[in-house]
Motif scaffolding. Structure first.
Motif, mmCIF file in Angstrom:
data_model
loop_
_atom_site.group_PDB
_atom_site.id
_atom_site.type_symbol
_atom_site.label_atom_id
_atom_site.label_comp_id
_atom_site.label_asym_id
_atom_site.label_seq_id
_atom_site.Cartn_x
_atom_site.Cartn_y
_atom_site.Cartn_z
ATOM 1 N N LYS A 1 0.828 -1.201 0.000
ATOM 2 C CA LYS A 1 0.000 0.000 0.000
ATOM 3 C C LYS A 1 0.863 1.252 0.000
ATOM 4 N N THR A 2 1.957 1.208 0.778
ATOM 5 C CA THR A 2 2.870 2.356 0.831
ATOM 6 C C THR A 2 3.511 2.601 -0.525
ATOM 7 N N VAL A 3 3.925 1.537 -1.190
ATOM 8 C CA VAL A 3 4.518 1.663 -2.525
ATOM 9 C C VAL A 3 3.507 2.260 -3.501
ATOM 10 N N ASN A 4 2.275 1.773 -3.465
ATOM 11 C CA ASN A 4 1.230 2.303 -4.345
ATOM 12 C C ASN A 4 0.971 3.778 -4.084
ATOM 13 N N ASP A 5 0.958 4.160 -2.806
ATOM 14 C CA ASP A 5 0.743 5.567 -2.460
ATOM 15 C C ASP A 5 1.891 6.440 -2.941
ATOM 16 N N LEU A 6 3.124 5.924 -2.803
ATOM 17 C CA LEU A 6 4.288 6.673 -3.280
ATOM 18 C C LEU A 6 4.219 6.875 -4.790
ATOM 19 N N ILE A 7 3.880 5.813 -5.512
ATOM 20 C CA ILE A 7 3.826 5.888 -6.969
ATOM 21 C C ILE A 7 2.714 6.820 -7.430
ATOM 22 N N SER A 8 1.504 6.619 -6.909
ATOM 23 C CA SER A 8 0.371 7.432 -7.352
ATOM 24 C C SER A 8 0.531 8.881 -6.924
ATOM 25 N N GLY A 9 1.070 9.102 -5.730
ATOM 26 C CA GLY A 9 1.297 10.470 -5.261
ATOM 27 C C GLY A 9 2.350 11.183 -6.094
ATOM 28 N N ALA A 10 3.425 10.465 -6.444
ATOM 29 C CA ALA A 10 4.485 11.059 -7.256
ATOM 30 C C ALA A 10 3.984 11.382 -8.661
ATOM 31 N N ILE A 11 3.185 10.480 -9.247
ATOM 32 C CA ILE A 11 2.626 10.737 -10.575
ATOM 33 C C ILE A 11 1.681 11.933 -10.520
ATOM 34 N N GLY A 12 0.838 11.971 -9.487
ATOM 35 C CA GLY A 12 -0.090 13.093 -9.339
ATOM 36 C C GLY A 12 0.632 14.411 -9.169
ATOM 37 N N GLY A 13 1.683 14.407 -8.337
ATOM 38 C CA GLY A 13 2.459 15.626 -8.128
ATOM 39 C C GLY A 13 3.150 16.096 -9.393
ATOM 40 N N THR A 14 3.639 15.156 -10.184
ATOM 41 C CA THR A 14 4.332 15.494 -11.425
ATOM 42 C C THR A 14 3.375 16.100 -12.447
ATOM 43 N N VAL A 15 2.220 15.478 -12.625
ATOM 44 C CA VAL A 15 1.235 15.989 -13.581
ATOM 45 C C VAL A 15 0.708 17.355 -13.131
ATOM 46 N N GLY A 16 0.425 17.488 -11.843
ATOM 47 C CA GLY A 16 -0.026 18.773 -11.330
ATOM 48 C C GLY A 16 0.994 19.869 -11.578
ATOM 49 N N THR A 17 2.261 19.547 -11.409
ATOM 50 C CA THR A 17 3.334 20.510 -11.631
ATOM 51 C C THR A 17 3.459 20.888 -13.107
ATOM 52 N N LEU A 18 3.305 19.923 -13.972
ATOM 53 C CA LEU A 18 3.354 20.187 -15.408
ATOM 54 C C LEU A 18 2.253 21.162 -15.814
ATOM 55 N N LEU A 19 1.102 21.028 -15.213
ATOM 56 C CA LEU A 19 -0.035 21.871 -15.556
ATOM 57 C C LEU A 19 0.061 23.280 -14.969
ATOM 58 N N ASN A 20 0.632 23.399 -13.762
ATOM 59 C CA ASN A 20 0.504 24.691 -13.069
ATOM 60 C C ASN A 20 1.766 25.537 -13.023
ATOM 61 N N THR A 21 2.890 25.058 -13.551
ATOM 62 C CA THR A 21 4.134 25.822 -13.465
ATOM 63 C C THR A 21 4.037 27.227 -14.069
ATOM 64 N N ILE B 1 5.577 11.505 -0.729
ATOM 65 C CA ILE B 1 5.799 11.600 0.714
ATOM 66 C C ILE B 1 4.536 12.085 1.412
ATOM 67 N N LEU B 2 3.932 13.109 0.830
ATOM 68 C CA LEU B 2 2.726 13.711 1.389
ATOM 69 C C LEU B 2 1.616 12.680 1.529
ATOM 70 N N LEU B 3 1.376 11.930 0.462
ATOM 71 C CA LEU B 3 0.285 10.959 0.455
ATOM 72 C C LEU B 3 0.549 9.815 1.424
ATOM 73 N N VAL B 4 1.789 9.321 1.458
ATOM 74 C CA VAL B 4 2.129 8.213 2.348
ATOM 75 C C VAL B 4 1.961 8.616 3.809
ATOM 76 N N VAL B 5 2.509 9.782 4.170
ATOM 77 C CA VAL B 5 2.405 10.226 5.560
ATOM 78 C C VAL B 5 0.947 10.481 5.938
#
Length: 298
Positions: A201-221, A279-283
């Motif tokens: 579950k932690t691995v899944n949260d890290l992966i999905s959170g990192a992908i979400g953060g990356t896409v969000g950053t691409l859109l809002n920079t 990190i945010l999502l996992v914590v």
């Protein structure tokens, strides 16, 4: 995603968001300083003071000292607790509201995007004054001695409403990022293999959170670039600031510096918010699980 989704009172959501936010900023903050420095420089190519992340970090440490990588951290530390708490609590509460309004019992992709965008708008009103203080302290040419000095001089010289300078740009930045972040992690979690263990579950949260953060950053920079410039502009009575409103500022940066300038600071930003989102999502999810164990203890 945790198998236990029993609801918790707002205070627990607030605390979990606060703990997650502070954990992320303590680990990733130097990249935020680098991002701001690169976004504020107007020159491009050979005219730019910093050619990239390594060059920026090297020059800051060499010329200003290692501590400058944490310059202005007091404002984000004070901001991150209410900011992250508001983000997750608002996402949860708006999610409940929209599910009720649309008569659905489960979150879907469209509702995840709508909920994230609304939570981002809610969050913006909390963070603007803290962001303004942080940006003005992170600037290489900053003459402020600290957080209190920024607030005192800004209010004295520009008026109390100046603390909300850049609100419009911040709204766009947070609406776009949160829509991308929460929309993508919903989809990513659905596509990832179902976790059978806590570590999975932690691995899944890290992966999905990192992908979400990356896409969000691409859109809002691009919105983040103009927000930094708007908030770093000291307003002078009778003088119209060069950077004032979001879309005219976006057009001006594009016209004067080219399309690539709209993505200044993207790499340090995505390096922070990609892993930082994980990190945010996992914590957050693990803290919520802990709180559920306490709250629903027989």
């Amino acid at each position: 995603m945790s198998g236990d989704t029993r609801p918790l009172p707002f205070v627990y959501q607030f605390a979990a968001g606060a703990i997650a936010g502070v954990s992320e900023i303590l680990v990733m903050y130097p990249l935020d300083v680098v991002k701001t420095r690169i976004q504020l420089q107007v020159g491009t190519g050979a005219q730019a003071e910093y050619s990239g992340i390594v060059d920026c970090v090297t020059k800051i440490v060499k010329n200003e000292g290692f501590s400058k990588l944490y310059r202005g951290i007091s404002a984000p530390i004070l901001m991150e607790a209410p900011k992250r708490a508001t983000k997750f609590a608002a996402n949860d509460e708006w999610g409940k509201f929209y599910r009720k309004q649309f008569g659905v019992t489960e979150m879907n992709q469209s509702l995840a995007v709508l909920t994230g965008a609304t939570a981002g708008a809610t969050e913006s009103f909390v963070v603007v004054p803290f962001e303004l203080v942080k940006i003005r302290l992170q600037d290489r040419t900053s003459k402020y001695t600290g957080m209190v000095d920024v607030v005192t001089k800004t209010v004295k010289n520009e008026g109390i409403l100046a603390m909300y300078q850049g609100l419009e740009a911040t709204l766009w930045r947070h609406i776009v990022w949160n829509a991308g972040y929460f929309g993508i992690i919903f989809q990513a979690r659905a596509l990832l293999p179902k976790a059978e263990t806590p570590s999975g579950k932690t691995v899944n949260d890290l992966i999905s959170g990192a992908i979400g953060g990356t896409v969000g950053t691409l859109l809002n920079t691009p919105f983040d670039v103009v927000k930094s410039r708007i908030q770093n502009t000291v307003k002078v009575p009778g003088v119209t600031p060069k950077y004032n409103w979001t879309y005219p500022a976006l057009a001006m940066v594009y016209k004067e510096e080219g399309f690539a300038a709209l993505y200044k600071g993207f790499l340090p930003k995505v390096l922070r918010l990609g892993p930082g989102g994980g990190i945010l999502l996992v914590v957050f999810t693990n803290t919520m699980d802990f709180f559920r164990g306490v709250y629903y203890k027989d």
